[in-house]
Design an enzyme around this catalytic site. Structure first.
Site, PDB file in Angstrom:
ATOM      1  N   ASN A 126       0.617  -1.447   0.172  1.00  0.00           N
ATOM      2  CA  ASN A 126       0.245  -0.212  -0.032  1.00  0.00           C
ATOM      3  C   ASN A 126       0.702   1.171  -0.469  1.00  0.00           C
ATOM      4  OD1 ASN A 126      -1.616   1.289  -0.163  1.00  0.00           O
ATOM      5  ND2 ASN A 126      -1.967   1.255   2.732  1.00  0.00           N
ATOM      6  N   TRP A 127       0.886   1.850  -0.602  1.00  0.00           N
ATOM      7  CA  TRP A 127       1.498   2.620  -1.096  1.00  0.00           C
ATOM      8  C   TRP A 127       1.482   4.515  -0.607  1.00  0.00           C
ATOM      9  CZ3 TRP A 127       4.537   3.159  -7.037  1.00  0.00           C
ATOM     10  CH2 TRP A 127       5.124   1.777  -7.220  1.00  0.00           C
ATOM     11  N   LYS A 128       0.036   4.585  -0.649  1.00  0.00           N
ATOM     12  CA  LYS A 128      -0.552   5.384   0.155  1.00  0.00           C
ATOM     13  C   LYS A 128      -0.172   6.154  -0.820  1.00  0.00           C
ATOM     14  CE  LYS A 128       0.949   3.639   4.927  1.00  0.00           C
ATOM     15  NZ  LYS A 128       0.644   3.950   6.501  1.00  0.00           N
ATOM     16  N   HIS A 136      -9.733   0.774   4.755  1.00  0.00           N
ATOM     17  CA  HIS A 136      -8.019   1.232   5.750  1.00  0.00           C
ATOM     18  C   HIS A 136      -8.604   1.800   6.691  1.00  0.00           C
ATOM     19  CE1 HIS A 136      -3.674   2.232   6.475  1.00  0.00           C
ATOM     20  NE2 HIS A 136      -3.531   0.983   6.001  1.00  0.00           N
ATOM     21  N   GLU A 171      -6.788   4.691   8.129  1.00  0.00           N
ATOM     22  CA  GLU A 171      -6.397   6.013   7.439  1.00  0.00           C
ATOM     23  C   GLU A 171      -8.453   6.802   7.063  1.00  0.00           C
ATOM     24  OE1 GLU A 171      -3.163   5.613   5.392  1.00  0.00           O
ATOM     25  OE2 GLU A 171      -2.672   4.873   7.271  1.00  0.00           O
ATOM     26  N   GLU A 203      -5.686  -5.678   9.930  1.00  0.00           N
ATOM     27  CA  GLU A 203      -4.850  -4.739  11.171  1.00  0.00           C
ATOM     28  C   GLU A 203      -4.747  -2.964  11.744  1.00  0.00           C
ATOM     29  OE1 GLU A 203      -1.907  -3.417   6.439  1.00  0.00           O
ATOM     30  OE2 GLU A 203      -4.014  -1.602   6.982  1.00  0.00           O
ATOM     31  N   GLY A 205       2.347   2.150  10.418  1.00  0.00           N
ATOM     32  CA  GLY A 205       3.381   3.156  10.312  1.00  0.00           C
ATOM     33  C   GLY A 205       3.990   3.916  11.841  1.00  0.00           C
ATOM     34  N   SER A 233       3.663  -1.936  10.890  1.00  0.00           N
ATOM     35  CA  SER A 233       5.149  -1.718  10.214  1.00  0.00           C
ATOM     36  C   SER A 233       5.663  -3.714   9.966  1.00  0.00           C
ATOM     37  CB  SER A 233       5.107  -1.803  11.809  1.00  0.00           C
ATOM     38  OG  SER A 233       4.640  -0.936  11.992  1.00  0.00           O
ATOM     39  N   GLY A 291       2.799  -1.440   4.457  1.00  0.00           N
ATOM     40  CA  GLY A 291       2.884   0.347   4.229  1.00  0.00           C
ATOM     41  C   GLY A 291       3.776   0.656   3.787  1.00  0.00           C
ATOM     42  N   GLY A 292       4.446   1.667   5.112  1.00  0.00           N
ATOM     43  CA  GLY A 292       5.976   1.953   4.839  1.00  0.00           C
ATOM     44  C   GLY A 292       7.135   0.703   3.616  1.00  0.00           C
TER      45      GLY A 292
HETATM   46  C1  PEP Z   1      -0.875  -0.386   5.830  1.00  0.00           C
HETATM   47  O1  PEP Z   1      -0.613   1.627   5.551  1.00  0.00           O
HETATM   48  O2  PEP Z   1      -1.296  -0.561   5.636  1.00  0.00           O
HETATM   49  C2  PEP Z   1       0.198  -0.688   6.937  1.00  0.00           C
HETATM   50  C3  PEP Z   1       0.019  -1.178   7.528  1.00  0.00           C
HETATM   51  O3  PEP Z   1       1.478   0.312   6.533  1.00  0.00           O
HETATM   52  P1  PEP Z   1       2.792   0.370   7.774  1.00  0.00           P
HETATM   53  O4  PEP Z   1       3.391  -1.156   7.257  1.00  0.00           O
HETATM   54  O5  PEP Z   1       4.006   1.699   7.194  1.00  0.00           O
HETATM   55  O6  PEP Z   1       2.837  -0.208   9.171  1.00  0.00           O
END
Ligand code: PEP
Length: 252
Positions: free
Chosen positions: A9-11, A94, A96, A166, A172, A212, A233-234
């Site tokens: 997930n590049w957000k 998600h 967010e 999640e 994040g 994470s 994500g990151g």
């Molecule tokens: C996400 O955005 O779904 C996520 C899990 O982010 P991260 O891996 O950065 O925690």
């Protein structure tokens, strides 16, 4: 037997030009890896990324969708539009989007139905906040998100879903759930799915962990019996890290 899925997930990161650079680094690193993986760039980079994944094992996903096929819905993008550009996956619900864009279990449900109608696979996110975990209501929160988000689906539709557990406190933050914590909730999610759709269907539904995930913790998570991949994500924004996560998942 469930095939693991690694999703990135590049957000709201990467212009089309930056996406091109990232893909140029990523594609050679995963050329020989036999794991199903999907990248979910912003809408504006979908077309660019689609061209760059041609001939690779990577699939294309979006990060959100609107539930109507077309109409006067300024700013929105529909499931047939995503399908027409080559998307086969789409993230839904998600945290967010739940936190900043008023996503609810009801809108998640509408989006899932729209995606399935156009043969896109929804990656449905559920998970509790830190306050909810501390109150001891993690299971209740996840149950409500799953039951309401997936309401009205039949077994055949449910079997096509990917669920991503999640925990919001792990997204994040660098604070990953332990493999045991993740397995505990994901195992519970599977029992809810079994109640909703029957044991046979529940055994077919892939459930990812997200929060994470890094090259250093993915293997331990993937060893757990109910964890079928990761939503990243990151670390998906760094070609070497995302490639390493994919590589470390291929033993499942
Ligand atoms: C996400 O955005 O779904 C996520 C899990 O982010 P991260 O891996 O950065 O925690």
């Amino acid at each position: 037997m469930r095939r693991p899925l690694i999703a990135g997930n590049w957000k709201m990161y990467k212009t089309a030009a930056q996406a091109k650079e990232l893909m140029a680094q990523l594609v050679p690193l995963i050329a020989d890896v036999n794991v199903e993986a999907v990248v979910c760039p912003p809408f504006t980079a979908l077309e660019t990324v689609k061209k760059l994944i041609a001939g690779t094992k990577l699939a294309l996903g979006a990060q959100d969708v609107y539930w109507e096929d077309e109409g006067a819905f300024t700013g929105e993008v529909s499931a047939p539009m995503l399908a027409s550009i080559g998307c086969t996956y789409c993230i839904v619900g998600h945290s967010e989007r739940r936190q900043y864009f008023a996503e609810t279990n009801e809108t998640v449900n509408k989006k899932i139905n729209a995606l399935l109608q156009h043969n896109l696979t929804p990656i449905v996110c559920v998970g509790e906040s830190l306050a909810q975990r501390e109150q001891g209501i993690t299971r209740d929160v996840c149950r409500q998100q799953l039951e309401q988000g997936l309401a009205g689906l039949n077994k055949e539709a449910a079997a096509k879903l990917v669920i991503a557990y999640e925990p919001v406190w792990a997204i994040g933050t660098g604070q990953t759930a332990t493999a045991d914590q993740a397995q505990e909730v994901i195992g519970y999610l599977r029992t809810i799915l079994a109640e909703q759709f029957g044991q046979d269907t529940a055994e077919l539904i892939r459930i990812q962990y997200g929060g994470s995930v890094k090259p250093g913790n993915v293997a331990e998570l993937m060893e757990k019996p109910d964890i079928d991949g990761a939503l990243v994500g990151g670390a998906s924004l760094k070609a070497e890290d995302f490639a390493a996560i994919i590589q470390k998942s291929c033993h499942k």
